[in-house]
Design an enzyme around this catalytic site. Structure first.
Site, PDB file in Angstrom:
ATOM      1  N   ASP A 134      36.067  54.785  48.356  1.00  0.00           N
ATOM      2  CA  ASP A 134      37.077  53.780  48.032  1.00  0.00           C
ATOM      3  C   ASP A 134      37.657  53.179  49.313  1.00  0.00           C
ATOM      4  OD1 ASP A 134      36.747  54.383  45.369  1.00  0.00           O
ATOM      5  OD2 ASP A 134      38.471  55.744  45.290  1.00  0.00           O
ATOM      6  N   ASP A 163      31.894  52.815  46.251  1.00  0.00           N
ATOM      7  CA  ASP A 163      32.600  53.017  44.985  1.00  0.00           C
ATOM      8  C   ASP A 163      33.588  51.873  44.795  1.00  0.00           C
ATOM      9  OD1 ASP A 163      33.323  54.125  42.582  1.00  0.00           O
ATOM     10  OD2 ASP A 163      34.397  55.813  43.422  1.00  0.00           O
ATOM     11  N   ASP A 167      41.396  51.876  43.946  1.00  0.00           N
ATOM     12  CA  ASP A 167      41.422  52.813  42.825  1.00  0.00           C
ATOM     13  C   ASP A 167      42.751  53.572  42.758  1.00  0.00           C
ATOM     14  OD1 ASP A 167      38.873  52.088  42.183  1.00  0.00           O
ATOM     15  OD2 ASP A 167      38.021  54.102  42.297  1.00  0.00           O
ATOM     16  N   ARG A 216      35.216  45.941  36.826  1.00  0.00           N
ATOM     17  CA  ARG A 216      36.468  46.599  37.223  1.00  0.00           C
ATOM     18  C   ARG A 216      37.346  45.677  38.075  1.00  0.00           C
ATOM     19  NH1 ARG A 216      34.775  52.921  38.613  1.00  0.00           N
ATOM     20  NH2 ARG A 216      33.521  53.243  36.730  1.00  0.00           N
TER      21      ARG A 216
END
Length: 492
Positions: A134, A163, A167, A216
């Protein structure tokens, strides 16, 4: 462009709630040009809550980021650790701060500001790895984080070792991401790591550019999200994914050249949304089915979301241009004043022309077409605009004002609130710019059909077409194009 030398502005969105987010305000200011120096600045504080502003310049990477010990920190090698601490501002300064292949990890912390930095190519597999892949990750009882004017980017998806860019999981709340760029990643970011991780939320995303992201943007589980004045460009698979009981307030965003930008995807545990003021520009929608519940093609609200803070909304039509000026690191931390208004028609305006009026004048097709110019009283938008120019200048009947693209090519469009029949346009170049327009396409924006191609300005005719928006796309030029008027006519 000169960079801000210190944190500027104040927190916005949900980061203003729960006591607010002030970061290291009032604390010492320390300079750092390595990751180890960032850790040292944290560790040398008397306690884990002593306020501090860390100004970062240069490239932070694996070669210069090591664990440091001390009373004010809890750090690790190969990642910037903001762990079990509070009251910290991390701000890029000078020539800029780039965290290269190295993530920023916020864990068990509160009252954190991260501003004016670039974080890129953080990997969870391959080499080197950092922060679970992340760019910025938050987890474990995190509260009140404001991330502003950052640029987060990867160079591919999970199969390439990356990734998420942003997040939030395991009880992370009261977070704002503003004036930032997230791009070139398989995953934008999630709020909640699984369907059962519903303890996260109260997240605001405003004035951000999400570009070339697979999905996302964000994925929202269980919590409340507020997305306003963002530009979503080339979302490949799905955008705002509200699921597992989440609710999203989605207003005045500009969705462009994207697919399934809002809905519940990859699960049957539905979320909900309240929508308003958004622009859907060349957005495609899949069909509803198992684990696939797109909000479009005609997105409607299915919940109501109450927002506890005040905020100013730019018109969605302005958002791409506003963000091109202010979003991301290295933009001087400039912000929108929230009063940008797109040109829109006034349906109650009695001066609006009647498109059914016949006009028998002037049969010579090389002259400007006869009849009423339907562009007067219509709306306008486009792909970009040069400084000091406006889309609305092509529909104002004034030859002294004009629109130019920010480069040598670009699109300008005229649009109506209901179907209009158009069979001719007249492109009038501003004084001194005659002959600058090279090749062009005229496109029915509603369907994507090309109505005409050619070169040069002047009158362009085609079969009568019923549409709500017509595009004039400059694909080549002999100088900076300056369109004073984009006239539209129904024909006789």
């Amino acid at each position: 462009m000169s960079m801000a030398s210190a944190q500027t502005g104040s927190a916005t969105g949900y980061a203003t709630q729960n006591g607010g987010t002030t970061g290291g305000e009032g604390g010492q200011t320390v300079r750092a040009s390595t990751g180890t120096q960032i850790h040292q600045a944290l560790c040398e504080r008397p306690s884990t809550s002593t306020p501090i502003i860390i100004e970062v310049e240069g490239t932070i990477n694996h070669g210069n980021t090591s664990k440091v010990s001390g009373a004010g920190c809890d750090t690790a090698d190969d990642v910037i650790e903001l762990k079990n601490i509070s009251n910290v501002t991390l701000v890029g300064t000078g020539g800029g701060a780039v965290f290269d292949q190295l993530g920023i990890h916020v864990r068990g912390s509160s009252n954190i500001i991260i501003q004016n930095v670039t974080v890129q190519n953080v990997k969870k597999s391959g080499s080197p790895t950092s922060n679970g892949g992340d760019a910025i990750g938050m987890e474990s009882d995190v509260r009140n984080v404001w991330v502003d004017h950052v640029t987060l980017r990867a160079s591919g998806g999970e199969s390439d070792g990356y990734d998420g860019l942003f997040d939030l999981k395991n009880n992370t709340q009261y977070v704002t991401l503003s004036h930032s760029i997230l791009r070139d990643s398989g995953r934008g970011g999630l709020v909640g790591s699984s369907e059962s991780d519903r303890s996260n939320g109260y997240v605001t995303y405003h004035h951000n550019l999400f570009e070339n992201i697979d999905s996302r943007a964000p994925l929202l589980r269980g919590g409340v999200g507020h997305m306003y004045n963002n530009h979503y460009l080339e979302i490949q698979k799905s955008g705002i994914n509200s699921r597992a009981g989440a609710s999203a307030k989605v207003e005045n965003n500009y969705f462009e050249d994207s697919k399934d930008v809002l809905g519940t995807f990859y699960t049957n545990e539905r979320g909900s949304w309240e929508v308003g003021g958004n622009v859907f520009d060349n957005v495609t929608w899949s069909s509803e089915g198992d684990k696939n519940y797109p909000a479009g093609p005609d997105p409607r609200s299915n919940t109501s979301v109450s927002i506890p803070y005040s905020y100013e909304l730019d018109d969605a039509g302005c958002v791409p241009d506003v963000l091109a000026q202010i979003a991301g690191a290295g933009k001087g931390n400039r912000v929108s004043d929230g009063d940008c208004e797109a040109q829109t028609p006034d349906p109650t305006d009695p001066t609006d022309p009647d498109p059914t009026d016949p006009d028998p004048t002037d049969p010579d097709p090389t002259d400007p077409p006869g009849g009423t110019n339907l562009s007067i009283g219509a709306g306008a938008d486009g792909s970009s605009k040069a400084s000091g120019t406006s889309y609305g200048n092509v529909i104002d009947g004034d030859m002294s004002s004009y629109w130019s693209p920010s480069g040598s090519t670009g699109r300008v469009s005229v649009k109506w609130g209901s179907d209009a029949t158009v069979s001719a346009i007249n492109i009038r170049e501003a004084s001194g710019a005659e002959g600058n327009i090279g090749s062009y396409r005229v496109v029915n924006h509603d369907t994507g059909a090309v109505l005409a191609t050619g070169s040069g300005a002047g009158t362009i005719t085609f079969a009568p077409t019923s549409l709500r928006k017509i595009n004039f796309e400059i694909t080549g030029s002999n100088g900076t194009p300056r369109i004073a008027e984009f006239e539209t006519y129904a024909g006789s």
